[in-house]
Design a protein around this motif. Sequence first.
Motif, PDB file in Angstrom:
ATOM      1  N   LEU A  42      23.626 -15.095  14.901  1.00 28.61           N
ATOM      2  CA  LEU A  42      22.481 -15.127  13.992  1.00 28.61           C
ATOM      3  C   LEU A  42      22.786 -15.910  12.723  1.00 28.61           C
ATOM      4  O   LEU A  42      21.951 -16.681  12.241  1.00 28.61           O
ATOM      5  CB  LEU A  42      22.023 -13.707  13.664  1.00 28.61           C
ATOM      6  CG  LEU A  42      21.432 -12.913  14.837  1.00 28.61           C
ATOM      7  CD1 LEU A  42      21.114 -11.490  14.401  1.00 28.61           C
ATOM      8  CD2 LEU A  42      20.211 -13.597  15.414  1.00 28.61           C
ATOM      9  N   ASN A  44      22.994 -19.706  13.549  1.00 26.42           N
ATOM     10  CA  ASN A  44      21.640 -20.253  13.736  1.00 26.42           C
ATOM     11  C   ASN A  44      20.921 -20.408  12.404  1.00 26.42           C
ATOM     12  O   ASN A  44      20.230 -21.403  12.179  1.00 26.42           O
ATOM     13  CB  ASN A  44      20.828 -19.375  14.682  1.00 26.42           C
ATOM     14  CG  ASN A  44      21.191 -19.586  16.136  1.00 26.42           C
ATOM     15  OD1 ASN A  44      21.904 -20.519  16.490  1.00 26.42           O
ATOM     16  ND2 ASN A  44      20.714 -18.706  16.988  1.00 26.42           N
ATOM     17  N   PHE A  91      14.456 -16.108  23.296  1.00 25.78           N
ATOM     18  CA  PHE A  91      15.533 -15.331  23.900  1.00 25.78           C
ATOM     19  C   PHE A  91      15.803 -15.721  25.343  1.00 25.78           C
ATOM     20  O   PHE A  91      16.612 -15.079  26.020  1.00 25.78           O
ATOM     21  CB  PHE A  91      15.222 -13.834  23.784  1.00 25.78           C
ATOM     22  CG  PHE A  91      15.103 -13.370  22.353  1.00 25.78           C
ATOM     23  CD1 PHE A  91      16.201 -13.390  21.502  1.00 25.78           C
ATOM     24  CD2 PHE A  91      13.891 -12.926  21.845  1.00 25.78           C
ATOM     25  CE1 PHE A  91      16.102 -12.972  20.179  1.00 25.78           C
ATOM     26  CE2 PHE A  91      13.783 -12.493  20.528  1.00 25.78           C
ATOM     27  CZ  PHE A  91      14.889 -12.526  19.697  1.00 25.78           C
ATOM     28  N   LEU A 115      21.113 -16.850  21.522  1.00 28.45           N
ATOM     29  CA  LEU A 115      20.112 -15.800  21.314  1.00 28.45           C
ATOM     30  C   LEU A 115      19.844 -14.984  22.575  1.00 28.45           C
ATOM     31  O   LEU A 115      19.494 -13.814  22.485  1.00 28.45           O
ATOM     32  CB  LEU A 115      18.820 -16.395  20.762  1.00 28.45           C
ATOM     33  CG  LEU A 115      18.937 -16.864  19.314  1.00 28.45           C
ATOM     34  CD1 LEU A 115      17.635 -17.513  18.856  1.00 28.45           C
ATOM     35  CD2 LEU A 115      19.324 -15.729  18.383  1.00 28.45           C
TER      36      LEU A 115
END
Length: 160
Positions: free
Chosen positions: A37, A40, A97, A114
Amino acid sequence: MLRRLIGPEIEFDIESSGRPVIVMADSGQFEQVMMNLVINARDAMPEGGRLTVRVEELDVDEAAAVTLTEGNPGRYARLSVSDTGTGMSEQTRAKLFEPFFTTKEQGKGTGLGLSIVYGIVKQSGGHISVSSELGRGATFYIFLPVAAVQDPAPVATFVS
């Protein structure tokens, strides 16, 4: 560890109440979740910006559970990772996702980050969602059930 991943052009904040929130999850897997996370978010802010990680404990009632936790009310640890980056369109959010889906240029990403995050969260009994608009950044929300029994040593502890 996270600070070193993002570089000096990004302001980094961690917000919590300072009290531990106990969840039953694999700590190594949640390090991977956080790294994915944060990386990203960094990539979504090539000119710099702000990254905020927040941990809080909250009660999710039946009405809120429908949208937040797939209909499962209860006590949750909510981990949110917010950035002020480029944001995402509705079409991107719909595929976010899926394995091998990426918005990065060829050679810059596999599209697995993800989908792995999603799998780890689901395997831990949790739920994940994202809120984002183009040009306005993104916030990922992870809800993990708070451990009912705190006597055994938890595998992962979030500080809230």
